[in-house]
Structure formats: C-alpha cells, structure tokens
Enzyme design. Sequence first.
Site, PDB file in Angstrom:
ATOM      1  N   TYR A 143     -11.915  -1.970 -15.510  1.00  0.00           N
ATOM      2  CA  TYR A 143     -11.958  -2.557 -14.218  1.00  0.00           C
ATOM      3  C   TYR A 143     -13.589  -3.307 -14.057  1.00  0.00           C
ATOM      4  CZ  TYR A 143     -11.895  -3.604  -9.120  1.00  0.00           C
ATOM      5  OH  TYR A 143     -11.824  -4.021  -7.756  1.00  0.00           O
ATOM      6  N   ASP A 238     -20.638  -2.868 -18.689  1.00  0.00           N
ATOM      7  CA  ASP A 238     -20.566  -2.679 -17.396  1.00  0.00           C
ATOM      8  C   ASP A 238     -20.904  -1.020 -17.217  1.00  0.00           C
ATOM      9  OD1 ASP A 238     -19.680  -2.382 -14.846  1.00  0.00           O
ATOM     10  OD2 ASP A 238     -17.800  -3.380 -14.782  1.00  0.00           O
ATOM     11  N   LYS A 266     -24.206  -0.049  -6.924  1.00  0.00           N
ATOM     12  CA  LYS A 266     -24.282   1.265  -5.954  1.00  0.00           C
ATOM     13  C   LYS A 266     -25.504   2.172  -6.278  1.00  0.00           C
ATOM     14  CE  LYS A 266     -19.483   1.339  -7.744  1.00  0.00           C
ATOM     15  NZ  LYS A 266     -18.352   1.120  -7.037  1.00  0.00           N
TER      16      LYS A 266
HETATM   17  N1  HOZ Z   1     -14.285   0.241  -8.402  1.00  0.00           N
HETATM   18  C1  HOZ Z   1     -14.452   1.591  -7.619  1.00  0.00           C
HETATM   19  C2  HOZ Z   1     -14.250   2.958  -8.756  1.00  0.00           C
HETATM   20  N2  HOZ Z   1     -13.051   2.717  -9.624  1.00  0.00           N
HETATM   21  C3  HOZ Z   1     -13.220   1.743  -6.510  1.00  0.00           C
HETATM   22  C4  HOZ Z   1     -13.923   1.411  -5.486  1.00  0.00           C
HETATM   23  C5  HOZ Z   1     -12.728   1.035  -4.596  1.00  0.00           C
HETATM   24  O1  HOZ Z   1     -11.649   0.232  -5.173  1.00  0.00           O
HETATM   25  O2  HOZ Z   1     -12.739   1.194  -3.274  1.00  0.00           O
END
Ligand code: HOZ
Length: 430
Positions: A143, A238, A266
Amino acid sequence: MTNLSSIYFEQAKKLIPGGVNSPVRAFKSVGGNPIFIKSAKGAYLNDVDGNSYIDLIGSWGPMLFGQANPVIEDAVRNALANGFSFGAPTYNEVLIAQKITDMVPSIEKVRLVSSGTEATMAAIRLARAFTKKDKIIKFEGCYHGHGDSFLIAAGSGVATLGTPDSPGVTQSTARDTLTAVYNDINSLEALFDANVGTVSCVIVEPVVGNMGLVIPKNGYLQAVKMLCEKHNALLIFDEVMTGFRLSASGYQGICGIKPDLTTLGKIIGGGLPVGAYGGRADIMEMIAPEGPVYQAGTLSGNPLATTAGLAMLGLIQSNPEVYQRLEAKGKRLAEAITKQINSLNMKASVSQIGSMFTLFFTDKKVENFNDAKTSDLIKFGQYFRGMLNRGIYLPPSQFESWFLSDSIGEEELEKIIIASWDTLTSMQNS
Ligand code: HOZ
C-alpha cells in the site's frame, strides 16, 4: 453499550463517511465501535470515557519514543509563538533536508510534502518523467497511499475492507500499474519481460507493513534492484513506515541497498502531517522549479511540522541505542506470543522485525499477500476485541503491523503478554 465513544460515533456517521476520516479506524473488520481518543502520553492512549490502553498503533509508525514526547512537545510549543504557516521558505526546511540527506545516504536531494500519499504520487510522476516510460510495477498487498495508480491489488485499509481495486480509478490508470508477487523474483522478472521498454519504476515497501508485517527473503531486494538496473527502471523504496523506525537510515540502512528514490512520511514530522520524497540528485533536479516536473503544496515544509521533525530526528541521533532496545522488546514479544500459540496448538504465526510485529491467524509462513489472505479474519477480530477489553489497542486489522515504542517498558510488555495469553485461551475455550 452506551458510552461517549459510541455517542460520538453515531454523531460522526451523520457527518463523516462511515464516521471516520480514514477507513481502517472504523473497526469494520473487527467488530464493535471505534474508540474515540482524548489524549495520549508515552505508552498510553486515553479515551473519552476515561479508559487507558497500551498503544500499539503508534500513529502507524512515527511514535518511536512514545506519544507526546516532551522534547518534541517543547519544540512545537516554542515554535507556535512564531506562527503556524507562511507559504514562504523557512530555515528549518533547510535544516531538516540536511538531516535527512545526512542520515539516509541514498537521498541526495529531498522535497517535503504533507503526507506519504503525496510523496508516493510525486515519486512515480518523477520516475515516469525521468525514464520517459509510463508503466509502474507495484506488489500485491503493498500500500502506497490512496493515489489512483496504487489502488490496484492494494493492502492496508483497502484489503481490510475487501476493496483492493477501488472504483473511481480509470481503466487507463489501472492499465499502467502492473502487479507482481512480493518475495517472488520470478514474478517480477516475468512482468519486466512481458513489458519490455515500458516500465518506469518498481515501487516497494522493502519491509511490508500493509499486508500485516512481511519480511523480505534473503537476497530478494538485491535481486529486485538488479532487475531494475537491467531494465532501466528506477527503484523506489516506500519507507513511509520503515524509515527511521527500523534504523536511523531506514530499512535501506539494514539491507545495504541504495534505491533511486525513497518516500518518507509521518516520522519526519514527529507525528505531525509530513511526507517527503528524495533520492539521486540527477533525478530530483527534474522537480519544479529546478526542472519541469510539477509538484507543489502550501503546507509543504510547514513550520510546526518541520520543527517537530527536527526534534524527532535529533532524538534519534542522540539515542542511537533506541533501535537495539526496540529490537529486544520486539523479540521478547515475538518469543512469548509464539510460545503461546504453540502451547495452544493454534493456527497462527508471528512476524517481527525490530519494533514492527504482526500475529497472523494462519499457520502458513507469511511471505506474500496470498499467504496473508489465508488468515482467519474472524479469529483476528476476536483477538483484537479481547486485547482491547484487556487494555491493549492493536491496529484494527489483520493487514497492518503493530508498532512498539520506546515508552513501552517491562511493565507494559508483561501486560501485553498476559493479555494475549488470556485472550488466546478464552478464544480456545469459546
Ligand atoms: N497506511 C496506514 C498504515 N497502513 C494506515 C493508515 C490508515 O489507513 O488510517
């Protein structure tokens, strides 16, 4: 049960789609209502009903030193007095760029943005412009935020909701995204061979956090790098979740591979909204206004976020031993929970590296998204709720990693291990 969280959630659902501002928070796949957080400090999240939980979400990565670390808090408080947003350059942007390029050797130049999603979208635009090729390769279950190009066989929240290919992504965008199987070099090679001369880049979470935690096989990332070189495609790591979490130079500092581009998020804002992409200077110099590839943002390099990020990176530099401490905590948890599932003869397996951790409810060794999907999601939901009832706030999805922080001490580790045992035994008996 009526409590403030459920009252707020009812109100939220009338105003916000699904009642939340990011889908995985809605507890859809684990059952129950989301808990609304009022405050957080150190290892703990405190909800609006007066309950405290050990925090294993860690804001999905950045809370390496725990919530509301006093050094970061002081830095932000001091910066507040000088204003919140200027839409003009500040010296802190230079200082944080210097720190990032010092700490991550593959990053020679860096551009700050406001989220990991922005960083990955810009990175692939840049890769396409640099290589003059259109297609990208990503991995099933990885992702990279919610950019159109990435919502193909995506992990994290979309996998949790069972919509890994989102409606609204045009067919032509989808056609330019090719998907390979993570940890399977033959699948990547076959894709390259079937698309000769058209692949601009391969984007990968070097350690995957979005299928749950999945660790690369020995030599796998080196082989990915070699294939990219052979086909003149850029390699993008990433490291939005792994950057500065697994080492002071990200996972690339551990595996010894220099990607062409890296995306960060972050943590370089100390938890405030920040992202970044950076890498080889000859590539980054194509970004506007130095080059023709356009990307911009009013909040990019926001003064509060860069202040928090500088404080966070400073903490990392002055506490290099934090990674050994976190690895020891992660290992201890992994050993304890592995022992529990073995002694209960449960179909489950543990994945852990440093402070990242996932308990998969499958007896398969999880090496890719298909393996992760063999997990029993009903069981994960039971485990999640059992842990929450015992004061442990896990990520509310099987397809996410837990994040340990340095604030989690002996006492908290014991509580997590005991809660896990109690939850697993009660699941066994139900
Ligand atoms: N992409 C974030 C960690 N896998 C998740 C954040 C979210 O979807 O709130």
